[in-house]
Design a protein around this motif. Sequence first.
Motif, PDB file in Angstrom:
ATOM      1  N   MET A   1      10.250   8.723  -3.209  1.00 42.78           N
ATOM      2  CA  MET A   1       9.472   6.858  -3.062  1.00 42.78           C
ATOM      3  C   MET A   1       8.985   6.630  -2.048  1.00 42.78           C
ATOM      4  N   ASN A   2       8.126   5.793  -2.009  1.00 38.52           N
ATOM      5  CA  ASN A   2       7.205   5.084  -0.835  1.00 38.52           C
ATOM      6  C   ASN A   2       7.379   3.650  -0.966  1.00 38.52           C
ATOM      7  N   PHE A   3       7.482   2.780   0.271  1.00 39.10           N
ATOM      8  CA  PHE A   3       7.258   1.764   0.505  1.00 39.10           C
ATOM      9  C   PHE A   3       6.328   0.853  -0.202  1.00 39.10           C
ATOM     10  N   GLN A   4       5.552   1.590  -0.867  1.00 43.36           N
ATOM     11  CA  GLN A   4       4.453   0.991  -1.313  1.00 43.36           C
ATOM     12  C   GLN A   4       5.311   1.027  -3.281  1.00 43.36           C
ATOM     13  N   GLN A   5       5.736   1.872  -3.344  1.00 45.28           N
ATOM     14  CA  GLN A   5       6.215   1.859  -4.500  1.00 45.28           C
ATOM     15  C   GLN A   5       6.828   0.558  -4.837  1.00 45.28           C
ATOM     16  N   CYS A   6       8.158   0.054  -3.541  1.00 45.48           N
ATOM     17  CA  CYS A   6       9.114  -0.346  -3.938  1.00 45.48           C
ATOM     18  C   CYS A   6       8.202  -2.209  -3.937  1.00 45.48           C
ATOM     19  N   ARG A   7       6.759  -1.859  -3.779  1.00 44.59           N
ATOM     20  CA  ARG A   7       6.102  -3.147  -3.448  1.00 44.59           C
ATOM     21  C   ARG A   7       5.953  -3.644  -5.136  1.00 44.59           C
ATOM     22  N   TYR A   8       5.292  -2.544  -5.678  1.00 45.35           N
ATOM     23  CA  TYR A   8       4.866  -2.528  -6.531  1.00 45.35           C
ATOM     24  C   TYR A   8       6.067  -3.226  -7.688  1.00 45.35           C
ATOM     25  N   VAL A   9       7.261  -2.298  -8.090  1.00 40.22           N
ATOM     26  CA  VAL A   9       8.237  -2.665  -8.558  1.00 40.22           C
ATOM     27  C   VAL A   9       8.145  -4.275  -7.939  1.00 40.22           C
ATOM     28  N   GLU A  10       8.606  -5.005  -6.877  1.00 41.52           N
ATOM     29  CA  GLU A  10       8.393  -6.575  -6.831  1.00 41.52           C
ATOM     30  C   GLU A  10       7.382  -7.159  -7.621  1.00 41.52           C
ATOM     31  N   VAL A  11       6.658  -6.311  -7.367  1.00 44.98           N
ATOM     32  CA  VAL A  11       5.477  -8.136  -8.096  1.00 44.98           C
ATOM     33  C   VAL A  11       5.292  -6.862  -9.730  1.00 44.98           C
ATOM     34  N   VAL A  12       5.430  -6.472  -9.990  1.00 44.43           N
ATOM     35  CA  VAL A  12       5.789  -6.263 -11.591  1.00 44.43           C
ATOM     36  C   VAL A  12       6.692  -7.533 -12.147  1.00 44.43           C
ATOM     37  N   ALA A  13       7.931  -7.010 -11.669  1.00 41.46           N
ATOM     38  CA  ALA A  13       9.277  -7.532 -12.079  1.00 41.46           C
ATOM     39  C   ALA A  13       8.967  -9.072 -11.599  1.00 41.46           C
ATOM     40  N   ARG A  14       7.994  -9.745 -10.750  1.00 47.00           N
ATOM     41  CA  ARG A  14       8.257 -10.925  -9.999  1.00 47.00           C
ATOM     42  C   ARG A  14       7.113 -11.618 -11.568  1.00 47.00           C
ATOM     43  N   VAL A  15       6.046 -11.023 -11.544  1.00 47.17           N
ATOM     44  CA  VAL A  15       5.173 -11.972 -12.754  1.00 47.17           C
ATOM     45  C   VAL A  15       5.304 -11.055 -14.476  1.00 47.17           C
ATOM     46  N   GLY A  16       6.219 -10.536 -14.644  1.00 42.92           N
ATOM     47  CA  GLY A  16       6.723  -9.911 -16.142  1.00 42.92           C
ATOM     48  C   GLY A  16       5.143  -8.874 -16.861  1.00 42.92           C
ATOM     49  N   SER A  17       4.117  -8.677 -16.147  1.00 45.20           N
ATOM     50  CA  SER A  17       2.952  -7.681 -16.323  1.00 45.20           C
ATOM     51  C   SER A  17       2.181  -6.808 -15.206  1.00 45.20           C
ATOM     52  N   PHE A  18       2.267  -5.544 -16.331  1.00 44.05           N
ATOM     53  CA  PHE A  18       1.915  -4.954 -15.205  1.00 44.05           C
ATOM     54  C   PHE A  18      -0.733  -5.310 -15.086  1.00 44.05           C
ATOM     55  N   SER A  19      -0.419  -5.857 -16.541  1.00 40.93           N
ATOM     56  CA  SER A  19      -2.029  -5.835 -16.225  1.00 40.93           C
ATOM     57  C   SER A  19      -1.909  -7.069 -15.245  1.00 40.93           C
ATOM     58  N   GLN A  20      -1.275  -7.924 -15.192  1.00 42.44           N
ATOM     59  CA  GLN A  20      -1.439  -8.782 -14.130  1.00 42.44           C
ATOM     60  C   GLN A  20      -1.330  -8.356 -12.722  1.00 42.44           C
ATOM     61  N   ALA A  21       0.060  -7.723 -12.411  1.00 42.12           N
ATOM     62  CA  ALA A  21       0.349  -7.359 -11.556  1.00 42.12           C
ATOM     63  C   ALA A  21      -0.316  -6.323 -10.944  1.00 42.12           C
ATOM     64  N   ALA A  22      -1.111  -5.438 -11.240  1.00 42.66           N
ATOM     65  CA  ALA A  22      -1.967  -4.850 -11.141  1.00 42.66           C
ATOM     66  C   ALA A  22      -3.481  -5.589 -10.221  1.00 42.66           C
ATOM     67  N   LYS A  23      -4.081  -6.491 -10.706  1.00 44.18           N
ATOM     68  CA  LYS A  23      -5.004  -8.092 -10.748  1.00 44.18           C
ATOM     69  C   LYS A  23      -4.418  -8.261  -9.154  1.00 44.18           C
ATOM     70  N   GLU A  24      -3.351  -8.734  -9.103  1.00 41.96           N
ATOM     71  CA  GLU A  24      -2.739  -9.250  -7.523  1.00 41.96           C
ATOM     72  C   GLU A  24      -2.854  -8.197  -6.781  1.00 41.96           C
ATOM     73  N   LEU A  25      -2.528  -6.731  -7.134  1.00 39.69           N
ATOM     74  CA  LEU A  25      -1.978  -5.356  -6.348  1.00 39.69           C
ATOM     75  C   LEU A  25      -4.036  -5.131  -5.932  1.00 39.69           C
ATOM     76  N   TYR A  26      -4.833  -5.856  -6.781  1.00 39.08           N
ATOM     77  CA  TYR A  26      -6.033  -5.071  -6.176  1.00 39.08           C
ATOM     78  C   TYR A  26      -5.506  -3.665  -6.667  1.00 39.08           C
ATOM     79  N   MET A  27      -5.682  -3.415  -7.932  1.00 40.98           N
ATOM     80  CA  MET A  27      -5.551  -1.742  -8.113  1.00 40.98           C
ATOM     81  C   MET A  27      -5.910  -1.848  -9.798  1.00 40.98           C
ATOM     82  N   THR A  28      -5.725  -1.026 -10.766  1.00 40.95           N
ATOM     83  CA  THR A  28      -5.759  -0.344 -11.656  1.00 40.95           C
ATOM     84  C   THR A  28      -5.132  -0.372 -12.530  1.00 40.95           C
TER      85      THR A  28
END
Length: 304
Positions: A1-28
């Motif tokens: 587990m790393n800090f970045q994964q914690c951020r990933y979980v927070e963003v996915v939970a906030r936007v409710g979508s993996f695709s939308q979270a990926a766009k916000e995080l600038y990753m695939t």
Amino acid sequence: MNFQQCRYVEVVARVGSFSQAAKELYMTQPNLSCSIKDLENELGVQLFTRSNTGTRLTEDGHDFLKYAKRIIGELDLLQQRYHDQFKKSFTVASHHYDFLSIPLAKVAQEFKHDYQEFQTIETSTKKILDSVASFEADLGIIYLDDENKHILKSALEHHELEFTSLGDFPTRIFLRRNHPLASKTVISESDLKGYNQIRFRQEQSGLNFDEDALEIHDKQHILYSNDRGTVMNLLCATNAYASGLGIVNSFVRNQIVLIPLKNSPKHTLGYVTNKKKKLAPISQYFINEIKLSLNEFADHSNIV
């Protein structure tokens, strides 16, 4: 587990979508999904339920996010600390002492160009030692006497802390000005029987970290508080008493009397520093101001 994964979980939970979270995080999206899946496998729990209608946290996911947000918040504060415009902070953790206000005010004026935050935290003995040990506080202010010296010195050694004396002071009894005992020039413990006592609350750690100088009598009623202002209000509103070093040099002294305790043992007031950290100029300045404040108090109180 790393800090970045914690951020990933927070963003996915906030936007409710993996695709939308990926766009916000600038990753695939595949990379994001793979990272979250790796985290779930590592933790042995499922963090999200995935469906055609969106992505939601599971019960385990809500629990994880609660703690992850604390980590993210602390990391954000750490990053902000080193921005070009950030100014440092100075913190003193202390017993409930009136005389620290003036030294802190002088420090704030002297170091205003390099520091942004100045604070004293009045708290329990254990938290004072813990905060200095963890570098949350630059200094700690406590006292040692024959009752607590052995335990506190062991705790100081355990945390790799150092205690430096600022002087010895006797016990004084705090009373409201029209208290039945207020006219006495000296008070014995027997005089205090029948009166309630006001004390500062300490953690139930199994160790005697009491801040108050006197013990509790059998069947004595105790009024507890962790706020110095509340203690002073209780003193003025009741016939209860408090005990301490009696180093008071503010307007509060106009509302109470400080009477020496008969046959009082000496208490050594001092400051606590972390052996792993060099004493900063601001800390040394603050200590010097405390010494000046104590000397002024002694001159007006005939303390030697």
